[in-house]
Design a protein around this motif. Structure first.
Motif, PDB file in Angstrom:
ATOM      1  N   ALA A  48      17.898-102.171-117.784  1.00  0.00           N
ATOM      2  CA  ALA A  48      18.258-102.969-116.610  1.00  0.00           C
ATOM      3  C   ALA A  48      18.270-102.113-115.349  1.00  0.00           C
ATOM      4  CB  ALA A  48      19.622-103.622-116.821  1.00  0.00           C
ATOM      5  N   ALA A  49      18.788-100.906-115.454  1.00  0.00           N
ATOM      6  CA  ALA A  49      18.799-100.010-114.295  1.00  0.00           C
ATOM      7  C   ALA A  49      17.380 -99.627-113.887  1.00  0.00           C
ATOM      8  CB  ALA A  49      19.613 -98.758-114.617  1.00  0.00           C
ATOM      9  N   ALA A  50      16.513 -99.404-114.866  1.00  0.00           N
ATOM     10  CA  ALA A  50      15.126 -99.054-114.553  1.00  0.00           C
ATOM     11  C   ALA A  50      14.401-100.213-113.884  1.00  0.00           C
ATOM     12  CB  ALA A  50      14.393 -98.630-115.820  1.00  0.00           C
ATOM     13  N   VAL A  51      14.645-101.423-114.373  1.00  0.00           N
ATOM     14  CA  VAL A  51      14.005-102.596-113.768  1.00  0.00           C
ATOM     15  C   VAL A  51      14.483-102.792-112.336  1.00  0.00           C
ATOM     16  CG1 VAL A  51      13.873-105.116-113.883  1.00  0.00           C
ATOM     17  CG2 VAL A  51      13.513-103.757-115.935  1.00  0.00           C
ATOM     18  N   ILE A  52      15.779-102.660-112.117  1.00  0.00           N
ATOM     19  CA  ILE A  52      16.301-102.809-110.755  1.00  0.00           C
ATOM     20  C   ILE A  52      15.753-101.698-109.855  1.00  0.00           C
ATOM     21  CG2 ILE A  52      18.397-102.703-109.359  1.00  0.00           C
ATOM     22  CD1 ILE A  52      19.823-104.117-111.699  1.00  0.00           C
ATOM     23  N   GLY A  53      15.709-100.481-110.361  1.00  0.00           N
ATOM     24  CA  GLY A  53      15.131 -99.383-109.590  1.00  0.00           C
ATOM     25  C   GLY A  53      13.653 -99.598-109.302  1.00  0.00           C
ATOM     26  N   GLY A  54      12.938-100.173-110.269  1.00  0.00           N
ATOM     27  CA  GLY A  54      11.525-100.481-110.057  1.00  0.00           C
ATOM     28  C   GLY A  54      11.320-101.567-109.020  1.00  0.00           C
ATOM     29  N   LEU A  55      12.194-102.583-109.051  1.00  0.00           N
ATOM     30  CA  LEU A  55      12.089-103.646-108.054  1.00  0.00           C
ATOM     31  C   LEU A  55      12.377-103.131-106.652  1.00  0.00           C
ATOM     32  CD1 LEU A  55      13.781-106.627-109.922  1.00  0.00           C
ATOM     33  CD2 LEU A  55      11.373-106.365-109.358  1.00  0.00           C
ATOM     34  N   LEU A  56      13.286-102.173-106.550  1.00  0.00           N
ATOM     35  CA  LEU A  56      13.610-101.600-105.245  1.00  0.00           C
ATOM     36  C   LEU A  56      12.628-100.512-104.815  1.00  0.00           C
ATOM     37  CD1 LEU A  56      17.490-101.372-105.561  1.00  0.00           C
ATOM     38  CD2 LEU A  56      16.151-103.052-104.275  1.00  0.00           C
ATOM     39  N   ALA A  67      11.274 -97.499-120.264  1.00  0.00           N
ATOM     40  CA  ALA A  67      12.670 -97.872-120.513  1.00  0.00           C
ATOM     41  C   ALA A  67      12.764 -99.200-121.249  1.00  0.00           C
ATOM     42  CB  ALA A  67      13.434 -97.940-119.200  1.00  0.00           C
ATOM     43  N   ILE A  68      11.920-100.146-120.875  1.00  0.00           N
ATOM     44  CA  ILE A  68      11.936-101.451-121.547  1.00  0.00           C
ATOM     45  C   ILE A  68      11.487-101.309-122.991  1.00  0.00           C
ATOM     46  CG2 ILE A  68      10.852-103.724-121.583  1.00  0.00           C
ATOM     47  CD1 ILE A  68      10.859-103.596-118.515  1.00  0.00           C
ATOM     48  N   LEU A  69      10.432-100.539-123.234  1.00  0.00           N
ATOM     49  CA  LEU A  69       9.969-100.335-124.612  1.00  0.00           C
ATOM     50  C   LEU A  69      11.018 -99.598-125.448  1.00  0.00           C
ATOM     51  CD1 LEU A  69       6.209 -99.465-124.115  1.00  0.00           C
ATOM     52  CD2 LEU A  69       7.204-101.559-125.035  1.00  0.00           C
ATOM     53  N   THR A  70      11.718 -98.658-124.845  1.00  0.00           N
ATOM     54  CA  THR A  70      12.783 -97.958-125.557  1.00  0.00           C
ATOM     55  C   THR A  70      13.889 -98.919-125.965  1.00  0.00           C
ATOM     56  OG1 THR A  70      12.321 -95.949-124.324  1.00  0.00           O
ATOM     57  CG2 THR A  70      14.456 -96.085-125.398  1.00  0.00           C
ATOM     58  N   ALA A  71      14.261 -99.811-125.070  1.00  0.00           N
ATOM     59  CA  ALA A  71      15.299-100.800-125.395  1.00  0.00           C
ATOM     60  C   ALA A  71      14.830-101.737-126.493  1.00  0.00           C
ATOM     61  CB  ALA A  71      15.675-101.587-124.147  1.00  0.00           C
ATOM     62  N   VAL A  72      13.578-102.176-126.424  1.00  0.00           N
ATOM     63  CA  VAL A  72      13.050-103.088-127.454  1.00  0.00           C
ATOM     64  C   VAL A  72      13.002-102.391-128.803  1.00  0.00           C
ATOM     65  CG1 VAL A  72      10.971-104.318-128.185  1.00  0.00           C
ATOM     66  CG2 VAL A  72      11.789-104.542-125.846  1.00  0.00           C
ATOM     67  N   PHE A  73      12.511-101.150-128.837  1.00  0.00           N
ATOM     68  CA  PHE A  73      12.471-100.420-130.103  1.00  0.00           C
ATOM     69  C   PHE A  73      13.872-100.153-130.633  1.00  0.00           C
ATOM     70  CE2 PHE A  73       8.125 -98.635-128.833  1.00  0.00           C
ATOM     71  CZ  PHE A  73       7.474 -99.686-129.457  1.00  0.00           C
ATOM     72  N   GLY A  74      14.825 -99.897-129.748  1.00  0.00           N
ATOM     73  CA  GLY A  74      16.210 -99.700-130.189  1.00  0.00           C
ATOM     74  C   GLY A  74      16.781-100.945-130.832  1.00  0.00           C
ATOM     75  N   ILE A  75      16.470-102.110-130.252  1.00  0.00           N
ATOM     76  CA  ILE A  75      16.925-103.367-130.845  1.00  0.00           C
ATOM     77  C   ILE A  75      16.268-103.581-132.194  1.00  0.00           C
ATOM     78  CG2 ILE A  75      16.841-105.880-130.590  1.00  0.00           C
ATOM     79  CD1 ILE A  75      17.094-105.384-127.555  1.00  0.00           C
ATOM     80  N   TYR A  76      14.970-103.287-132.287  1.00  0.00           N
ATOM     81  CA  TYR A  76      14.257-103.448-133.556  1.00  0.00           C
ATOM     82  C   TYR A  76      14.814-102.525-134.626  1.00  0.00           C
ATOM     83  CZ  TYR A  76      10.622-103.209-137.062  1.00  0.00           C
ATOM     84  OH  TYR A  76       9.958-103.226-138.242  1.00  0.00           O
ATOM     85  N   ILE A  77      15.056-101.279-134.260  1.00  0.00           N
ATOM     86  CA  ILE A  77      15.571-100.322-135.244  1.00  0.00           C
ATOM     87  C   ILE A  77      16.977-100.706-135.693  1.00  0.00           C
ATOM     88  CG2 ILE A  77      16.361 -97.926-135.490  1.00  0.00           C
ATOM     89  CD1 ILE A  77      13.906 -97.151-133.791  1.00  0.00           C
ATOM     90  N   ASN A  78      17.827-101.142-134.769  1.00  0.00           N
ATOM     91  CA  ASN A  78      19.174-101.575-135.160  1.00  0.00           C
ATOM     92  C   ASN A  78      19.124-102.803-136.043  1.00  0.00           C
ATOM     93  OD1 ASN A  78      20.590 -99.565-133.887  1.00  0.00           O
ATOM     94  ND2 ASN A  78      20.811-100.701-131.982  1.00  0.00           N
ATOM     95  N   GLY A  79      18.170-103.706-135.790  1.00  0.00           N
ATOM     96  CA  GLY A  79      18.050-104.912-136.610  1.00  0.00           C
ATOM     97  C   GLY A  79      17.446-104.633-137.973  1.00  0.00           C
ATOM     98  N   ALA A  80      16.620-103.575-138.083  1.00  0.00           N
ATOM     99  CA  ALA A  80      15.952-103.274-139.349  1.00  0.00           C
ATOM    100  C   ALA A  80      16.801-102.410-140.271  1.00  0.00           C
ATOM    101  CB  ALA A  80      14.625-102.562-139.069  1.00  0.00           C
ATOM    102  N   ARG A  81      17.874-101.857-139.751  1.00  0.00           N
ATOM    103  CA  ARG A  81      18.737-100.996-140.552  1.00  0.00           C
ATOM    104  C   ARG A  81      19.454-101.829-141.617  1.00  0.00           C
ATOM    105  NH1 ARG A  81      23.218 -97.867-137.442  1.00  0.00           N
ATOM    106  NH2 ARG A  81      21.757 -98.549-135.879  1.00  0.00           N
ATOM    107  N   PRO A  82      19.637-101.281-142.811  1.00  0.00           N
ATOM    108  CA  PRO A  82      20.381-102.030-143.831  1.00  0.00           C
ATOM    109  C   PRO A  82      21.829-102.258-143.408  1.00  0.00           C
ATOM    110  CG  PRO A  82      19.763 -99.840-144.649  1.00  0.00           C
ATOM    111  CD  PRO A  82      19.146-100.009-143.296  1.00  0.00           C
ATOM    112  N   ALA A  83      22.438-103.282-143.974  1.00  0.00           N
ATOM    113  CA  ALA A  83      23.784-103.685-143.572  1.00  0.00           C
ATOM    114  C   ALA A  83      24.827-102.625-143.872  1.00  0.00           C
ATOM    115  CB  ALA A  83      24.160-104.992-144.254  1.00  0.00           C
ATOM    116  N   GLY A  84      24.566-101.736-144.802  1.00  0.00           N
ATOM    117  CA  GLY A  84      25.535-100.719-145.183  1.00  0.00           C
ATOM    118  C   GLY A  84      25.664 -99.580-144.187  1.00  0.00           C
ATOM    119  N   GLY A  85      24.856 -99.565-143.165  1.00  0.00           N
ATOM    120  CA  GLY A  85      24.919 -98.487-142.189  1.00  0.00           C
ATOM    121  C   GLY A  85      23.931 -97.398-142.538  1.00  0.00           C
ATOM    122  N   LEU A  86      24.402 -96.161-142.548  1.00  0.00           N
ATOM    123  CA  LEU A  86      23.523 -95.045-142.856  1.00  0.00           C
ATOM    124  C   LEU A  86      23.143 -95.058-144.335  1.00  0.00           C
ATOM    125  CD1 LEU A  86      25.360 -92.236-140.875  1.00  0.00           C
ATOM    126  CD2 LEU A  86      23.324 -93.502-140.200  1.00  0.00           C
TER     127      LEU A  86
END
Length: 96
Positions: A48-56, A67-86
């Motif tokens: 969000a900060a990168a997008v706002i900085g880019g708009l300005l 930054a957007i791709l990093t956030a998307v990959f972070g969401i994907y990795i957190n969603g793909a992790r097994p429920a037990g954690g590590l």
């Protein structure tokens, strides 16, 4: 005729007021959701900060996309992790 014009002006005023209230409520709801997400998700806050900085014009487009791709990959990795954690350590005596 002046009465009809006054009635039309009142209706237009009501429609504009109602529309502005709806937009304000929607913006308030979206802002609260954004603040909650930014407080709990560092990747979302950075994107969000990168997008706002880019708009300005402070951040180059390449960095905004990264930054957007990093956030998307972070969401994907957190969603793909097994429920037990590590992943658990491999135990040769574990028969599960």
């Amino acid at each position: 005729m002046l009465c009809c014009l006054a009635g039309l002006a009142r209706k237009v005023d009501e429609v504009i007021t109602r529309t502005v209230r709806r937009v304000a409520c929607a913006a308030r709801r979206l802002w609260r959701g954004h603040v909650d997400r930014a407080a709990t998700n560092a990747a979302y806050a950075a994107a969000a900060a990168a997008v706002i900085g880019g708009l300005l014009g402070f951040v180059p487009a390449r960095d905004v996309i990264a930054a957007i791709l990093t956030a998307v990959f972070g969401i994907y990795i957190n969603g793909a992790r097994p429920a037990g954690g590590l992943a658990r350590a491999v135990d040769p005596w574990d028969l599960d």
